[in-house]
Design an enzyme around this catalytic site. Structure first.
Site, PDB file in Angstrom:
ATOM      1  N   SER A 276      49.439  43.667 -11.084  1.00  0.00           N
ATOM      2  CA  SER A 276      49.744  44.643 -12.120  1.00  0.00           C
ATOM      3  C   SER A 276      49.410  46.057 -11.630  1.00  0.00           C
ATOM      4  CB  SER A 276      48.988  44.283 -13.405  1.00  0.00           C
ATOM      5  OG  SER A 276      49.449  45.010 -14.510  1.00  0.00           O
ATOM      6  N   ASP A 339      58.364  38.544 -17.158  1.00  0.00           N
ATOM      7  CA  ASP A 339      57.221  39.453 -17.227  1.00  0.00           C
ATOM      8  C   ASP A 339      57.700  40.879 -17.476  1.00  0.00           C
ATOM      9  OD1 ASP A 339      54.964  40.988 -16.881  1.00  0.00           O
ATOM     10  OD2 ASP A 339      54.386  40.098 -14.959  1.00  0.00           O
ATOM     11  N   HIS A 386      52.448  37.271 -17.758  1.00  0.00           N
ATOM     12  CA  HIS A 386      51.878  38.284 -16.863  1.00  0.00           C
ATOM     13  C   HIS A 386      50.532  37.848 -16.290  1.00  0.00           C
ATOM     14  CE1 HIS A 386      51.432  42.224 -15.103  1.00  0.00           C
ATOM     15  NE2 HIS A 386      50.324  42.475 -15.759  1.00  0.00           N
TER      16      HIS A 386
END
Length: 450
Positions: A276, A339, A386
């Site tokens: 991320s 995602d 995610h």
């Protein structure tokens, strides 16, 4: 309920994702000039054949079986020397294991982060460098942690307290023999604090200005990620040691120089792995190291820099992508097609935009590198799309080319198939609404309304 997971070929995903998605880059071989001598031409052609996209060599490794293929025998391909050509469809078992391994080393950052607000070590690592990997459950990882890394976003006010975002490590002698090279690893976690979330929402593109001579003003990156990477504080968890950028550049260049001097005959790699927000920082670091020439060993040889991104967002514009390609920074983006983070920033205006919106012009966000596309969702846990643990599990499942949760024989299978068909229909509707919301958010951000 178990998660559904597939690793799909890009052709299978083309219809499900935005049209015009860029194809993965391919290595190109420049032919020898016609003016050289016959002997030199023969030599150049032989060298060119050796450096061509390794389809033949990969095929040979596959034909000899998994036992014959090892990381040491193909580490340059695993690190992206030929943009993973021939390794993704189907997913090569050695690459699969390495992508999962690096994902677990990033997941360790979450396991040892102190998130107890009452703790004196809040937002710092709970353990010392000597035992952090053991406490994180990866004691046999084969790396020695050499430095902790802190970041200090100042988007919510003056920079003050730094937060621990990961670590720098180097492979042990034993691990180096297994890998076929000395590996310098940077492992970076994703967003946790409110200040980090605020930085993520700063989606305006601005000049990176990380090159020493300012020769590339057209290279632009997301302002929030750049803020997190370059801001510093005189106090807090970072110990007044400068910005996240300063810490990383110093330690990575130190390790590259030191180990290349002590072990001049060893090959070396720099691996930047992040999830991320951490993958965005890894991207900036990869570009930064290569732009400044800090990925050169003591003898001046270029050390390959590879980014393994898990659920990573877009980081910069097309000029940023082009410059990363020119510098030889290799990026493997492990992305779940469900995602939403992988669609941001630039959900509306990006490298795949076509039609009316394409005519708006201006800079637009562009993904860098080659995509390893996953498709997974835990029906009882939508947020898993995610989750880094879900990413790693999907990679380990090795379901490339297989249909997940195949129906059981008989009538029970028919009922299950119908139930799954209904759930898929409901999920498709929900995903369509989510995508529409993301596009609207991208438009609002693009227009500078927030």
């Amino acid at each position: 309920m178990a998660s559904t997971a597939t690793i799909q070929p890009r052709s299978a995903l083309h219809k499900a994702r935005s049209p015009g998605r860029p194809k993965p880059c391919r290595a190109r071989v420049v032919a020898a000039a016609a003016t050289v001598s016959t002997a030199a031409t023969t030599t150049a052609m032989a060298a060119a054949e050796r450096t061509r996209a390794p389809a033949a060599s990969v095929a040979r490794m596959k034909s000899t079986g998994r036992r014959a293929a090892s990381v040491a025998s193909m580490w340059r391909q695993v690190q992206g020397s030929h943009d993973w050509d021939g390794l993704l469809r189907p997913l090569h078992p050695v690459l699969r294991d390495e992508v999962a391994r690096y994902g677990e080393l990033v997941a360790a950052c979450y396991k040892v982060l102190d998130v107890d607000r009452s703790s004196a070590r809040y937002m710092c690592c709970k353990y010392g460098k000597e035992r952090v990997l053991e406490e994180a459950g990866v004691a046999g990882a084969g790396y020695e942690v050499t430095r902790y890394v802190y970041a200090t976003p100042d988007v919510a006010g003056p920079p003050s307290t730094s937060s621990w975002v990961g670590y720098v490590a180097v492979s042990t002698d034993e691990m180096t023999r297994r890998l076929g090279r000395r590996d310098v690893l940077v492992s970076l976690r994703g967003t946790v604090t409110q200040a980090e979330w605020a930085a993520n929402l700063m989606s305006a593109l601005e000049p990176a200005r990380l090159d020493a001579r300012g020769a590339h003003p057209d290279v632009k990156v997301e302002s929030g990620f750049l803020n997190l990477y370059t801001s510093s504080a005189d106090s807090g968890g970072g110990g007044g040691m400068g910005s996240c950028r300063d810490q990383l550049l110093r330690e990575v260049s130190r390790l590259v120089t030191s180990f290349s001097k002590d072990h001049p005959d060893e090959d070396m790699s720099v691996t930047l792995a992040g999830h991320s927000m951490g993958s965005a920082l890894a991207m900036l670091l990869g570009y930064d190291l290569a732009e400044l020439g800090l990925n050169r060993d003591a003898s001046g040889r270029r050390v390959p820099v590879t980014v393994f991104s898990y659920g990573g967002p877009r980081v910069g514009n097309a000029a940023f992508k082009e410059r990363c390609d020119e510098l030889g920074v290799k990026v493997l983006r492990v992305a779940n097609v469900r995602d939403p983070v992988t669609m941001l920033p630039g959900a509306l205006l990006n490298e795949g935009t076509r039609g009316f919106l394409a005519g708006l012009g201006g800079d637009r966000y562009t993904h860098v590198g080659v995509e390893l596309a996953l498709d997974f969702l835990r029906l009882r846990d939508p947020a898993s799309v995610h989750d880094l643990g879900a990413y790693v599990s999907s990679i380990k499942a090795e379901t490339c080319g297989k249909v997940p949760n195949a129906a059981v024989d008989g009538s029970r299978g028919g009922v299950l198939a119908k139930a799954m068909e209904f759930v898929e229909g409901q999920r498709a509707v929900a995903f369509a609404w989510k995508k529409a919301a993301l596009q609207m958010g991208g438009l609002v951000q693009t227009l500078g309304m927030i």
